[in-house]
Design a protein around this motif. Structure first.
Motif: not given
Length: 229
Positions: A35-36, A41-42, A45, A77, A82, A103
């Protein structure tokens, strides 16, 4: 007349759903990275931990990401639960992205990564971009364990942001952009000191005693930030 005949609708091959990349391992870490684990992606976030943001704001605060990659990651996401996209009511009437509770559960992961990566920030490279709120995660890690809840407005060399200490209600943002509306305390310090706090090289109370940081305010949170109770 053309010899080509159109295939009957019922005989046309079905469109296969696009399968997202997966490690295909029955392991919690591997599932999380499904997922991340993609690039950016992070960091998306990280930006959304400060609250809902428009696509243009995300793009501005993620230097180096292409518009196509950002759009793709946000879509992933959403599909992973998320983040969600919603439209703000008038007069704003703008579409924003925000983290779901699932998330927001990545906050400890991001703070741990910030602590692990802080030693690599001994020197800023000429090509490094910087934003004030990027110092929020190291500072949150440094202030973990405070007993008083509240909002601390933080001023660093690059600007201002605010953080929430001592925990908070589910759904509340861990930090925010710019000055706080009604902070319980104000902290003024240099960016280098902020990173040193995140690395655990000293405590905030020690920095205040040495005159390297200033805490403004008279409430319980301000007193605790100075090292009192």
């Amino acid at each position: 007349m053309s010899r080509l005949r159109r295939m009957p609708r019922q005989q046309q091959p079905a469109t296969r759903p696009v399968r997202r990349r997966s490690y295909d391992q029955f392991c919690a870490t591997a599932r999380a990275l499904d997922s991340v684990g993609d690039r950016w992606t992070l960091l998306i976030v990280r930006e959304l931990l400060g609250g809902p943001r428009r696509y243009t704001d995300l793009h501005a605060d993620l230097p180096g990401v292409s518009t196509d990659v950002l759009a793709s990651r946000l879509k992933d996401m959403e599909q992973s639960g998320l983040a969600v996209r919603r439209r703000l009511p008038p007069p704003a009437a703008a579409a924003v992205y925000e983290l779901t509770e699932h998330g927001r559960g990545l906050l400890p992961v991001l703070t741990a990564l910030a602590g692990w990566g802080a030693p690599a920030l001994a020197e800023r490279r000429p090509t490094d971009a910087v934003r004030a709120h990027w110092f929020a995660l190291p500072l949150l890690r440094a202030l973990d364990g405070l007993t008083h809840q509240g909002v601390v407005e933080v001023g660093v060399d690059e600007g201002e942001f605010h953080i929430r200490t001592g925990g908070g209600a589910v759904g509340e943002d861990a930090y925010g952009y710019g000055p706080a509306a009604d902070p319980d305390a104000r902290l003024v310090l240099g960016s280098a000191l902020c990173l040193a706090l995140g690395r655990g090289e000293l405590t905030l109370a020690e920095a205040v005693r040495e005159g390297r940081a200033e805490v403004l305010g008279e409430g319980p949170l301000a007193v605790e930030l100075r090292g009192g109770r």
